[in-house]
Write a protein that holds these residues in place. Structure first.
Motif, PDB file in Angstrom:
ATOM      1  N   ILE A 243     -28.763 -48.295 -37.080  1.00 52.83           N
ATOM      2  CA  ILE A 243     -28.110 -47.495 -38.111  1.00 52.83           C
ATOM      3  C   ILE A 243     -29.166 -46.913 -39.037  1.00 52.83           C
ATOM      4  O   ILE A 243     -30.054 -47.637 -39.517  1.00 52.83           O
ATOM      5  N   ASP A 244     -29.074 -45.641 -39.304  1.00 49.13           N
ATOM      6  CA  ASP A 244     -30.016 -44.958 -40.185  1.00 49.13           C
ATOM      7  C   ASP A 244     -29.727 -45.366 -41.629  1.00 49.13           C
ATOM      8  O   ASP A 244     -28.651 -45.089 -42.165  1.00 49.13           O
ATOM      9  N   ALA A 245     -30.670 -46.047 -42.264  1.00 53.29           N
ATOM     10  CA  ALA A 245     -30.488 -46.528 -43.633  1.00 53.29           C
ATOM     11  C   ALA A 245     -30.935 -45.454 -44.619  1.00 53.29           C
ATOM     12  O   ALA A 245     -32.133 -45.261 -44.836  1.00 53.29           O
ATOM     13  N   LYS A 246     -29.963 -44.781 -45.210  1.00 49.50           N
ATOM     14  CA  LYS A 246     -30.263 -43.769 -46.220  1.00 49.50           C
ATOM     15  C   LYS A 246     -29.875 -44.300 -47.595  1.00 49.50           C
ATOM     16  O   LYS A 246     -29.111 -43.689 -48.334  1.00 49.50           O
ATOM     17  N   THR A 247     -30.410 -45.474 -47.874  1.00 44.17           N
ATOM     18  CA  THR A 247     -30.195 -46.098 -49.182  1.00 44.17           C
ATOM     19  C   THR A 247     -31.483 -45.995 -49.982  1.00 44.17           C
ATOM     20  O   THR A 247     -32.575 -46.167 -49.440  1.00 44.17           O
ATOM     21  N   LYS A 248     -31.353 -45.744 -51.251  1.00 44.35           N
ATOM     22  CA  LYS A 248     -32.534 -45.633 -52.091  1.00 44.35           C
ATOM     23  C   LYS A 248     -33.201 -46.993 -52.248  1.00 44.35           C
ATOM     24  O   LYS A 248     -32.540 -48.037 -52.230  1.00 44.35           O
ATOM     25  N   VAL A 249     -34.491 -46.990 -52.418  1.00 38.13           N
ATOM     26  CA  VAL A 249     -35.262 -48.206 -52.657  1.00 38.13           C
ATOM     27  C   VAL A 249     -35.940 -48.063 -54.009  1.00 38.13           C
ATOM     28  O   VAL A 249     -36.540 -47.026 -54.317  1.00 38.13           O
ATOM     29  N   GLN A 250     -35.839 -49.109 -54.826  1.00 36.07           N
ATOM     30  CA  GLN A 250     -36.439 -49.064 -56.147  1.00 36.07           C
ATOM     31  C   GLN A 250     -37.948 -48.872 -56.042  1.00 36.07           C
ATOM     32  O   GLN A 250     -38.606 -49.532 -55.228  1.00 36.07           O
ATOM     33  N   PRO A 251     -38.536 -47.990 -56.847  1.00 39.77           N
ATOM     34  CA  PRO A 251     -39.996 -47.858 -56.845  1.00 39.77           C
ATOM     35  C   PRO A 251     -40.626 -49.105 -57.453  1.00 39.77           C
ATOM     36  O   PRO A 251     -39.995 -49.814 -58.230  1.00 39.77           O
ATOM     37  N   PRO A 252     -41.868 -49.404 -57.099  1.00 39.51           N
ATOM     38  CA  PRO A 252     -42.548 -50.554 -57.720  1.00 39.51           C
ATOM     39  C   PRO A 252     -42.643 -50.359 -59.229  1.00 39.51           C
ATOM     40  O   PRO A 252     -42.790 -49.234 -59.719  1.00 39.51           O
ATOM     41  N   VAL A 253     -42.525 -51.460 -59.952  1.00 36.44           N
ATOM     42  CA  VAL A 253     -42.586 -51.400 -61.408  1.00 36.44           C
ATOM     43  C   VAL A 253     -43.728 -52.268 -61.907  1.00 36.44           C
ATOM     44  O   VAL A 253     -44.166 -53.206 -61.243  1.00 36.44           O
ATOM     45  N   ALA A 254     -44.201 -51.952 -63.102  1.00 37.04           N
ATOM     46  CA  ALA A 254     -45.251 -52.711 -63.762  1.00 37.04           C
ATOM     47  C   ALA A 254     -45.141 -52.442 -65.249  1.00 37.04           C
ATOM     48  O   ALA A 254     -44.494 -51.460 -65.664  1.00 37.04           O
TER      49      ALA A 254
END
Length: 533
Positions: free
Chosen positions: A366-377
């Protein structure tokens, strides 16, 4: 009670039928139910809910029609029955005609309560939703793309403070106990001398601004609760209601209280992770849709086909549950039916961008077109993506060129490895831009680091962004349809996760049926199709 059956001999000259057919739009939900009610949920579909012999019930097809319209309009049971009795559109949809013929004039509102309970206890509690979805699928309206989202469902009870939680939990235990056991419990309370007989629901009268008086009250009621649990500890063959009341009391006592240096039980200055907020609905929880938006109750989760805007699955969880938990249930059809055609795709915001979800979708094709949180600091510091993580060689290179090996982290739910730069940070010219830690910068490696990194790179593609922006917002509109009415929409009509889940599922079924009516779905006698048969 035996199954009642609706009359199939409709009077074509009935004034209600004639008036509605002349005035209602063809794609209205009332006209759709009138035309297809017996195909969607015939009386025989509910045979398993009733006895073979007995007094005839209100025809289930009529009750199901009223339940669907009730959920669309956000009505209470009494209001729904009142609407059925006096609204010509409802009578037309239910197929009972006017008031001067042989049609049913009305029924008690408890019939709706009884039908919900019969459905809840059956093997197919969500059958109304299932038949609506089956009609959409039969008409070719359900594809292999899904959009996921969740929304708060406010509980139907008042959130209780600590003293009210303790008192109501004790009262619940006293109520659940049989006469002989209750006498023993009350004898325990009498020996402690708190002076509370726990017969009333009101808080004890004290000066709530007097801190010592308030602490003494909490301490005495908490000790009452502990004494009751001690009295019952180790007893065998206690009735299930008593055991449930004991568990609830133990939970309430343990979540909010701590013992001070002087031995007094006080309210702890913390919030328990899974805090019970009401003894009336012990499954409700504090929830947060965003960092600034809190609520009390549950979360309703939906999966929507973005092309037809049909809800394909629903779930309800406690308010403090993450959106990832019910994903497998929402995508059961995609995960079990896996044609290798590359058309399956799942859209969702960053709440669904967890590594375990990406991994599961990828393994299912299944093609996962879910957003991924950018790395934070911390503000101004280097984020994780500024470090070169080489999983093949198991090493990490920092922005200053220092290389450190990745050491394995055992038995951690999220972290698979870690790279510590330690002493190298002490003399690094980029230290102020990287970390304020005395022990230097550390980089943690997740179990699904490769998939998360690939997903972050992929979602920068303009084509990916355009597809996401064109598709994902459709679930927001569908949630707006579900939450249109406050009663039974945003505000739950009942208590307990199972009942609220069934009600939310019925709401989705009603919204789906309204959507099918708008699309012009019709039955040919064998199949469902769009437009005239």
């Amino acid at each position: 009670m035996a199954l009642g059956r609706a009359s199939q001999q409709l009077d074509l000259l009935d004034p209600v039928t004639r008036f509605c057919e002349e005035t209602l739009p063809g794609n209205s939900i009332f006209a759709f139910l009138h035309e297809h009610r017996d195909t969607l949920f015939p009386d025989g579909m509910f045979t398993d809910l009733f006895a073979v012999n007995g007094r005839r019930s209100v025809p289930p097809s009529v009750v199901a029609t009223v339940m669907v319209l009730q959920r669309l309009e956000g009505l209470s049971d009494r209001e729904a029955v009142d609407r059925f009795m006096f609204d010509a559109r409802w009578r037309y949809a239910a197929g009972v005609g006017g008031w001067d013929g042989a049609g049913r004039s009305g029924f008690a509102h408890t019939v709706l309560v009884d039908m919900r309970e019969r459905l809840r206890r059956s093997d197919r509690p969500d059958r109304v939703f299932e038949v609506a979805l089956a009609a959409a699928r039969n008409a070719g309206l359900i594809g292999r793309r899904r959009v996921l989202d969740s929304t708060p469902l406010y509980d139907a009870v008042a959130t209780m403070d600590t003293i009210t939680l303790i008192r109501t939990a004790i009262r619940g235990l006293l109520t659940a106990a049989a006469a002989g056991l209750a006498t023993g419990l009350r004898a325990v309370l009498a020996g402690l001398g708190s002076g509370d007989d726990y017969t009333g629901t009101a808080k004890p009268v004290i000066d709530w601004d007097d801190t010592p008086a308030r602490e003494a009250l909490i301490d005495s009621r908490a000790r009452d609760g502990h004494a009751l649990l001690t009295f019952l500890d180790g007893r065998e063959d206690l009735p299930e209601p008593v055991e449930q009341a004991m568990r609830l009391l133990a939970t309430v006592l343990g979540q909010d209280l701590e013992t001070g240096p002087d031995g007094t039980l006080r309210i702890a200055r913390k919030v328990a992770t899974d805090r019970v907020i009401s003894t009336v609905d012990p499954e409700a929880r504090h929830g947060h849709k965003t960092n600034h938006h809190g609520f009390d109750g549950y979360k309703g989760h939906v999966a929507v086909d973005p092309d037809s805007e049909i809800v394909t699955a629903t779930a309800v969880t406690a308010g403090n549950t993450g959106d990832v938990e019910p994903v497998a249930d929402l995508l059961t059809d995609l995960l079990t039916d896996r044609p290798d055609d590359g058309t399956a795709a799942v859209y969702g915001d960053a709440a669904y961008g967890a590594g375990e979800i990406l991994d599961r979708l990828d393994r299912a094709g299944i093609d996962a077109k879910t957003k991924v949180q950018p790395p934070v600091a911390p503000t101004g510091k280097f984020t994780k993506d500024r470090f070169d993580i080489n999983l093949d060689e198991q090493r990490v290179t920092c922005p200053n060129g220092t290389v450190r090996p990745i050491r394995r982290v055992k038995d951690h739910p999220r972290h698979a490895g870690k790279a510590d730069f330690g002493a190298a940070c002490a003399t690094c010219p980029l230290r102020t831009q990287c970390t304020d830690s005395k022990t230097g910068r550390s980089i943690t490696i997740g179990h699904h680091e490769t998939r998360l990194t690939a997903a972050r790179t992929r979602q920068q593609d303009p084509a990916w962004k355009a597809d996401y922006r064109a598709t994902r917002p459709k679930v927001e509109r569908k949630i707006a349809h579900l939450m249109r009415r406050r009663h039974g929409g945003r505000r739950a009509r009942m208590r307990g996760r199972i009942r609220i889940a069934a009600d939310f599922n019925l709401l989705a079924a009603a919204v789906n049926l309204a959507r099918l009516a708008t699309l012009g779905l019709t039955h040919t006698g064998r199949d469902w199709t769009l437009g005239p048969a």
